[in-house]
Design a protein around this motif. Structure first.
Motif, PDB file in Angstrom:
ATOM      1  N   VAL A  27      48.395  -4.622 -56.438  1.00 54.24           N
ATOM      2  CA  VAL A  27      47.711  -5.918 -56.433  1.00 54.24           C
ATOM      3  C   VAL A  27      48.657  -7.069 -56.760  1.00 54.24           C
ATOM      4  CG1 VAL A  27      45.431  -4.959 -56.930  1.00 54.24           C
ATOM      5  CG2 VAL A  27      46.940  -5.594 -58.832  1.00 54.24           C
ATOM      6  N   PRO A  32      43.533  -8.132 -54.322  1.00 52.90           N
ATOM      7  CA  PRO A  32      42.862  -6.881 -54.680  1.00 52.90           C
ATOM      8  C   PRO A  32      41.747  -6.458 -53.734  1.00 52.90           C
ATOM      9  CG  PRO A  32      42.345  -8.626 -56.247  1.00 52.90           C
ATOM     10  CD  PRO A  32      43.468  -9.116 -55.414  1.00 52.90           C
ATOM     11  N   MET A  35      43.308  -5.191 -50.527  1.00 47.27           N
ATOM     12  CA  MET A  35      43.867  -3.861 -50.754  1.00 47.27           C
ATOM     13  C   MET A  35      42.768  -2.806 -50.831  1.00 47.27           C
ATOM     14  SD  MET A  35      46.326  -2.603 -53.871  1.00 47.27           S
ATOM     15  CE  MET A  35      46.571  -0.845 -54.178  1.00 47.27           C
ATOM     16  N   THR A  36      41.660  -3.130 -51.483  1.00 51.54           N
ATOM     17  CA  THR A  36      40.536  -2.196 -51.556  1.00 51.54           C
ATOM     18  C   THR A  36      39.963  -1.923 -50.173  1.00 51.54           C
ATOM     19  OG1 THR A  36      39.993  -3.205 -53.694  1.00 51.54           O
ATOM     20  CG2 THR A  36      38.372  -1.711 -52.763  1.00 51.54           C
ATOM     21  N   PHE A  77      39.946  -2.891 -59.034  1.00 49.99           N
ATOM     22  CA  PHE A  77      41.167  -3.480 -58.484  1.00 49.99           C
ATOM     23  C   PHE A  77      41.335  -4.923 -58.967  1.00 49.99           C
ATOM     24  CE2 PHE A  77      42.782  -0.823 -54.764  1.00 49.99           C
ATOM     25  CZ  PHE A  77      42.207   0.348 -55.219  1.00 49.99           C
ATOM     26  N   ILE A  78      40.234  -5.687 -58.986  1.00 46.69           N
ATOM     27  CA  ILE A  78      40.326  -7.078 -59.442  1.00 46.69           C
ATOM     28  C   ILE A  78      40.676  -7.130 -60.928  1.00 46.69           C
ATOM     29  CG2 ILE A  78      39.067  -9.243 -59.740  1.00 46.69           C
ATOM     30  CD1 ILE A  78      37.319  -8.425 -57.366  1.00 46.69           C
ATOM     31  N   GLU A  81      44.263  -6.457 -61.816  1.00 47.93           N
ATOM     32  CA  GLU A  81      45.182  -7.548 -61.483  1.00 47.93           C
ATOM     33  C   GLU A  81      45.459  -8.414 -62.716  1.00 47.93           C
ATOM     34  OE1 GLU A  81      45.608 -10.943 -57.980  1.00 47.93           O
ATOM     35  OE2 GLU A  81      43.641 -10.532 -58.838  1.00 47.93           O
ATOM     36  N   SER A 185      36.461 -10.194 -49.522  1.00 51.11           N
ATOM     37  CA  SER A 185      37.839 -10.646 -49.338  1.00 51.11           C
ATOM     38  C   SER A 185      37.895 -11.906 -48.481  1.00 51.11           C
ATOM     39  CB  SER A 185      38.666  -9.524 -48.698  1.00 51.11           C
ATOM     40  OG  SER A 185      40.014  -9.932 -48.521  1.00 51.11           O
ATOM     41  N   GLU A 189      39.332 -14.610 -50.866  1.00 52.85           N
ATOM     42  CA  GLU A 189      40.789 -14.496 -50.733  1.00 52.85           C
ATOM     43  C   GLU A 189      41.234 -15.170 -49.438  1.00 52.85           C
ATOM     44  OE1 GLU A 189      41.132 -10.203 -53.126  1.00 52.85           O
ATOM     45  OE2 GLU A 189      41.257 -10.246 -50.937  1.00 52.85           O
TER      46      GLU A 189
END
Length: 295
Positions: A27, A32, A35-36, A77-78, A81, A185, A189
């Motif tokens: 990450v 994140p 990536m997930t 995942f978040i 980070e 995402s 993101e």
């Protein structure tokens, strides 16, 4: 347990512990949720074609993709980070106490004094961890605890749901989680193509490791052990995951080992041990053999 099976179990534990470190590294190079999403896409591509399920099982798998795929993994995942890997590994283990509380409330399971003490110690450990310097704000604490709650809810669903082979479960949950996490995402993101183009071996290696090693290889080893040995001889090995993750974080990432992490971690692991360890032989229900390890 024969030495060969013990080594296989420890290999799975090592894969899951290193998975926390790998996510933390990944990450840094890739958002994140992106990536997930890539992780779920790879898991689904590798498992779904070879693990068909019945049509009537699809609604259950869709529900599980929201709790296990999106709530647990995406928030893990978040959260990682923004938090140290070892601290994150310890907090995510709170899924076991959460699952115990939910089972008492919704499944009317008996708590008992030993498990009650385990719950109290686990939550006391979270308080100690929250007071340490390895969590930069309350946000990663909340995210990681929500991730643990997602794991706990998923365990209750798996326990009461249809009997689906583990790799089929992992593949179809990943498939249904892809659009959910991808939407997150897209909303939160930016510069996805640039992030993927600029990601190096660490970012793409993290996607590959979390999909293949953690979701396929380790689960394959784990459920092979559960088929050959009683659950209460296999599951206690999961207590080594946060301990090993803390050590790997120190060695590989230079994470600190302060009094809060040592004290809080010891309380969490001790509490979970009291919850899952059984000091008297007891017949385990078949559904418990599908208990999903965290991470």
């Amino acid at each position: 347990m024969p030495l060969r099976d013990l080594l296989l179990g420890l290999s799975a534990i090592a894969i899951w512990a290193l998975n926390i470190i790998v996510i933390k590294v990944g990450v840094v190079e890739m958002p994140p949720l992106l990536m997930t999403t890539l992780r779920f896409m790879l898991v689904a591509a590798l498992l779904v074609p070879f693990n068909p399920v019945h049509r009537h099982q699809l609604p259950f798998l869709l529900l599980l993709s929201a709790t296990f795929g999106t709530l647990h993994f995406a928030l893990l995942f978040i959260g990682l980070e923004q938090a140290e890997a070892g601290t994150g590994a310890l907090l995510v283990q709170m899924g076991t106490p959460f699952a115990t509380v939910l089972a008492v409330i919704f499944l009317k399971e008996r708590l008992g004094p030993k498990r009650l003490v385990g719950l109290l110690l686990s939550f006391a450990g979270v308080v100690v961890l929250a007071g340490g310097p390895t969590l930069p704000s309350a946000l990663p604490l909340a995210l990681l605890l929500l991730s643990a709650l997602g794991w706990a809810v998923s365990q209750l669903l798996i326990k009461r749901g249809p009997n689906i082979p583990p790799l089929a479960l992992a593949g179809w949950v990943a498939l249904f989680a892809v659009p959910q996490v991808a939407l997150g995402s897209l909303l939160f993101e930016h510069d996805h193509m640039s992030a993927m183009a600029n990601a190096g071996w660490a970012g793409w290696g993290a996607v590959l490791y979390t999909a293949v090693m953690s979701s396929i290889v380790a689960y394959g080893l784990w459920y092979g052990l559960l088929r050959r040995h009683p659950v209460n001889r296999v599951v206690p090995m999961t207590l080594l995951v946060p301990v090993l993750a803390v050590l790997l974080g120190m060695v590989l990432l230079g994470d600190s080992l302060g009094v809060h992490k040592v004290g809080g971690g010891a309380l969490v692991v001790t509490g979970i041990a009291l919850i899952i360890l059984r000091f008297r032989p007891r017949r385990e229900p078949q559904a418990s053999q599908r208990r999903e390890p965290q991470g």
